[in-house]
Design a protein around this motif. Structure first.
Motif, PDB file in Angstrom:
ATOM      1  N   ASP A 123     107.219 -70.315  23.098  1.00 28.10           N
ATOM      2  CA  ASP A 123     106.702 -68.954  23.234  1.00 28.10           C
ATOM      3  C   ASP A 123     106.930 -68.164  21.944  1.00 28.10           C
ATOM      4  O   ASP A 123     107.944 -68.342  21.249  1.00 28.10           O
ATOM      5  N   PRO A 165     100.930 -63.805  22.565  1.00 25.88           N
ATOM      6  CA  PRO A 165      99.657 -64.539  22.666  1.00 25.88           C
ATOM      7  C   PRO A 165      99.461 -65.171  24.041  1.00 25.88           C
ATOM      8  O   PRO A 165     100.397 -65.727  24.626  1.00 25.88           O
ATOM      9  N   ASN A 166      98.215 -65.040  24.550  1.00 26.27           N
ATOM     10  CA  ASN A 166      97.850 -65.565  25.870  1.00 26.27           C
ATOM     11  C   ASN A 166      98.681 -64.977  27.000  1.00 26.27           C
ATOM     12  O   ASN A 166      98.808 -65.571  28.072  1.00 26.27           O
ATOM     13  N   ASP A 167      99.245 -63.805  26.754  1.00 25.89           N
ATOM     14  CA  ASP A 167     100.030 -63.136  27.798  1.00 25.89           C
ATOM     15  C   ASP A 167      99.683 -61.657  27.871  1.00 25.89           C
ATOM     16  O   ASP A 167      99.084 -61.207  28.834  1.00 25.89           O
ATOM     17  N   ASP A 184      93.972 -63.118  27.816  1.00 25.41           N
ATOM     18  CA  ASP A 184      93.746 -64.555  27.999  1.00 25.41           C
ATOM     19  C   ASP A 184      92.912 -65.019  26.817  1.00 25.41           C
ATOM     20  O   ASP A 184      91.705 -64.779  26.773  1.00 25.41           O
ATOM     21  N   GLY A 185      93.574 -65.637  25.834  1.00 27.90           N
ATOM     22  CA  GLY A 185      92.868 -65.967  24.604  1.00 27.90           C
ATOM     23  C   GLY A 185      92.568 -64.693  23.836  1.00 27.90           C
ATOM     24  O   GLY A 185      93.468 -63.971  23.442  1.00 27.90           O
ATOM     25  N   THR A 186      91.267 -64.409  23.646  1.00 25.83           N
ATOM     26  CA  THR A 186      90.866 -63.166  22.975  1.00 25.83           C
ATOM     27  C   THR A 186      90.344 -62.134  23.963  1.00 25.83           C
ATOM     28  O   THR A 186      89.880 -61.068  23.561  1.00 25.83           O
TER      29      THR A 186
END
Length: 263
Positions: A203, A224-226, A246-248
């Motif tokens: 993480d 990122p992704n959170d 979620d991603g971008t």
């Protein structure tokens, strides 16, 4: 009966010597009319009994309601004294809506040894220790090192936090048997600080703090992704924005706003 909350504020303000503090925040992210506000009143006072310093207070909601008994949230008291070079503090807090137990905090600090010990517990039918920890400070060649072992009695989990501070650089390592995490914090200039955090699970998060004025700052944290979290402080105002990602893709936003009023 909707004046019950106002009556409670008046009683606390007139019948006590301490000055209450009113916090007004948006409740559950709702901005639709006054029902979205969650005003909270905090009042505290102090006294002394011999060598023991005593503090006590109450936190209460002041939302309009006909059930005045539902307004108080918690009541707390704290006693502090010196014992053989140790500054000892004991604090108890009771949930006003569930008065069958109390949360206990006991702290002991020895300035000469640069050592402190803390314990949390609950008291009701019996006395049950929840957590215990100690912090030892060491000064070395202009740097400050602290070692903080912690143990959770309820979960039987232990970890240690080691911090290093030297000038504009801070390093914090948190390690347990299952997880390790390190944070590097660097003050870039008078107004900007950046702090990436890495964990053994892979993480990553990055925090950036920007000072806008003497009593104003903006802090953004990217995971990122959170999520992306933004906190804006401007004197007595505090605004928090949480945006799951979620991603971008940004999946909405949760917003809370708080204002402190000192009487």
């Amino acid at each position: 009966m909707k004046l019950s909350a106002l009556a409670l504020v008046s009683v606390l303000g007139v019948a006590t010597a301490g000055k209450p503090q009113l916090s007004i925040s948006v409740r559950d992210g709702s901005f639709d009319g006054l029902d979205g506000l969650d005003p909270t009143l905090k009042w505290s006072n102090s006294a002394a009994s011999g060598d023991i310093a005593i503090e006590y207070g109450i936190e209460s909601s002041v939302r309009p309601t006909s059930d005045i008994a539902s307004l108080p949230r918690n009541v707390w008291g704290k006693a502090s004294t010196d014992v053989s070079g140790w500054g000892v503090t004991a604090r108890a807090e009771v949930d006003a809506q569930a008065r069958d137990s109390a949360d206990i905090e006991i702290d002991a600090d020895n300035a000469d040894a640069d050592l402190s010990v803390s314990l949390t517990a609950s008291a009701g039918d019996g006395f049950s220790v929840k957590t215990i920890e100690a912090t030892k400070g060491i000064d070395s060649d202009g740097a400050r090192i602290t070692v903080n072992p912690r143990y959770n009695v309820e979960t039987e989990e232990a970890d240690v936090v080691v911090s290093y501070a030297n000038g504009d650089t801070d390093v914090k390592l948190t390690a347990s048997a299952d997880r390790q995490e390190v944070t590097f914090s660097q003050q870039i200039d008078d107004d900007n600080r950046v702090a990436p955090t890495l964990s053994s699970s892979g993480d990553l998060s990055v925090e950036w703090e920007r000072r806008l004025a003497d009593d104003s700052s903006l802090t953004a944290t990217l995971k990122p992704n959170d999520s992306i979290d933004v906190e804006w402080k401007d004197a007595a105002w505090t605004a928090n924005v949480n945006m799951p990602i979620d991603g971008t893709d940004i999946n909405g936003a949760n917003v809370s706003i708080k204002r402190d009023v000192n009487f």
